[in-house]
Design a protein around this motif. Structure first.
Motif, PDB file in Angstrom:
ATOM      1  N   ARG A  34       1.055  -1.010  -0.259  1.00  0.00           N
ATOM      2  CA  ARG A  34       0.524   0.300   0.036  1.00  0.00           C
ATOM      3  C   ARG A  34       0.682   0.979   0.057  1.00  0.00           C
ATOM      4  O   ARG A  34       1.826   1.691   0.493  1.00  0.00           O
ATOM      5  N   PHE A  35       0.144   1.974  -0.520  1.00  0.00           N
ATOM      6  CA  PHE A  35       1.229   3.111  -0.728  1.00  0.00           C
ATOM      7  C   PHE A  35       0.737   4.486   0.886  1.00  0.00           C
ATOM      8  O   PHE A  35      -0.166   4.178   1.303  1.00  0.00           O
ATOM      9  N   PRO A  36       2.096   4.782   0.747  1.00  0.00           N
ATOM     10  CA  PRO A  36       1.685   5.696   2.406  1.00  0.00           C
ATOM     11  C   PRO A  36       0.301   6.645   2.216  1.00  0.00           C
ATOM     12  O   PRO A  36       0.419   7.162   0.830  1.00  0.00           O
ATOM     13  N   THR A  37      -0.009   7.022   3.025  1.00  0.00           N
ATOM     14  CA  THR A  37      -1.071   8.214   3.137  1.00  0.00           C
ATOM     15  C   THR A  37      -0.584   9.370   2.695  1.00  0.00           C
ATOM     16  O   THR A  37       0.589   9.881   3.245  1.00  0.00           O
ATOM     17  N   GLN A  38      -0.976  10.166   2.216  1.00  0.00           N
ATOM     18  CA  GLN A  38      -0.324  11.880   2.021  1.00  0.00           C
ATOM     19  C   GLN A  38       0.593  12.449   3.933  1.00  0.00           C
ATOM     20  O   GLN A  38       1.179  13.095   4.063  1.00  0.00           O
ATOM     21  N   GLU A  39      -0.773  11.751   4.904  1.00  0.00           N
ATOM     22  CA  GLU A  39      -0.302  12.720   6.190  1.00  0.00           C
ATOM     23  C   GLU A  39       0.975  11.934   6.964  1.00  0.00           C
ATOM     24  O   GLU A  39       1.593  12.476   7.742  1.00  0.00           O
ATOM     25  N   GLU A  40       0.995  10.417   6.415  1.00  0.00           N
ATOM     26  CA  GLU A  40       1.699   9.887   6.638  1.00  0.00           C
ATOM     27  C   GLU A  40       3.140  10.350   6.100  1.00  0.00           C
ATOM     28  O   GLU A  40       4.973  10.585   7.187  1.00  0.00           O
ATOM     29  N   HIS A  41       3.771  10.570   4.658  1.00  0.00           N
ATOM     30  CA  HIS A  41       4.109  10.962   3.877  1.00  0.00           C
ATOM     31  C   HIS A  41       5.099  12.163   4.837  1.00  0.00           C
ATOM     32  O   HIS A  41       6.200  13.015   4.882  1.00  0.00           O
ATOM     33  N   ASN A  42       3.990  13.155   4.776  1.00  0.00           N
ATOM     34  CA  ASN A  42       4.403  14.571   5.276  1.00  0.00           C
ATOM     35  C   ASN A  42       5.102  14.338   6.646  1.00  0.00           C
ATOM     36  O   ASN A  42       5.504  16.162   7.388  1.00  0.00           O
ATOM     37  N   LYS A  43       4.353  13.267   7.847  1.00  0.00           N
ATOM     38  CA  LYS A  43       4.990  13.304   9.222  1.00  0.00           C
ATOM     39  C   LYS A  43       6.218  13.097   9.148  1.00  0.00           C
ATOM     40  O   LYS A  43       7.360  13.281   9.352  1.00  0.00           O
ATOM     41  N   TRP A  44       6.729  11.900   8.296  1.00  0.00           N
ATOM     42  CA  TRP A  44       8.188  11.268   7.897  1.00  0.00           C
ATOM     43  C   TRP A  44       8.741  12.447   7.056  1.00  0.00           C
ATOM     44  O   TRP A  44      10.297  12.529   7.801  1.00  0.00           O
ATOM     45  N   PHE A  45       8.622  12.703   6.368  1.00  0.00           N
ATOM     46  CA  PHE A  45       9.853  14.574   5.865  1.00  0.00           C
ATOM     47  C   PHE A  45       9.398  15.506   6.154  1.00  0.00           C
ATOM     48  O   PHE A  45      10.253  16.530   5.865  1.00  0.00           O
ATOM     49  N   ALA A  46       8.896  16.106   7.657  1.00  0.00           N
ATOM     50  CA  ALA A  46       8.561  16.936   8.305  1.00  0.00           C
ATOM     51  C   ALA A  46      10.145  17.218   9.168  1.00  0.00           C
ATOM     52  O   ALA A  46      10.364  18.026   8.794  1.00  0.00           O
ATOM     53  N   GLU A  47      10.215  16.406   8.945  1.00  0.00           N
ATOM     54  CA  GLU A  47      12.262  16.468   9.926  1.00  0.00           C
ATOM     55  C   GLU A  47      13.669  15.935   9.134  1.00  0.00           C
ATOM     56  O   GLU A  47      13.096  15.056   7.526  1.00  0.00           O
TER      57      GLU A  47
END
Length: 92
Positions: A40-53
């Motif tokens: 499954r593709f990560p949700t946009q929320e997951e993606h944004n959280k991961w790459f905010a740091e």
């Protein structure tokens, strides 16, 4: 202006349609349980959280990303060099 890791991760996700996950700086493996992202593709929320740091990017290869990797290192012992090429190679 140099792109941020988040901008690269966004481009891989949106333009290349790749499944990307975060890695700690200087590390080779994802810092999350990535196995579920083979199906499954990560949700946009997951993606944004991961790459905010500040982190590195790992590519989840396979059917969803439509990427296959061949990791063959045995040639290194003999000092040989190999060159692979394909008309289907994509570069960003």
């Amino acid at each position: 202006m140099e792109k941020t890791i988040k901008q690269y991760a966004d481009a891989y996700r949106e333009q290349m349609k790749w499944v990307v996950v975060p890695c700690d700086k200087g590390k080779k493996y994802p810092n999350i349980n990535w196995k579920e992202y083979q199906t499954r593709f990560p949700t946009q929320e997951e993606h944004n959280k991961w790459f905010a740091e500040d982190c590195n990017i790992a590519l989840v290869t396979g059917e969803l990303s439509n990427v296959v990797v061949i990791d063959e290192d045995s040639y290194k012992k003999s000092g040989k060099h190999i060159r692979l090429g394909s008309s289907k190679t994509r570069q960003m």
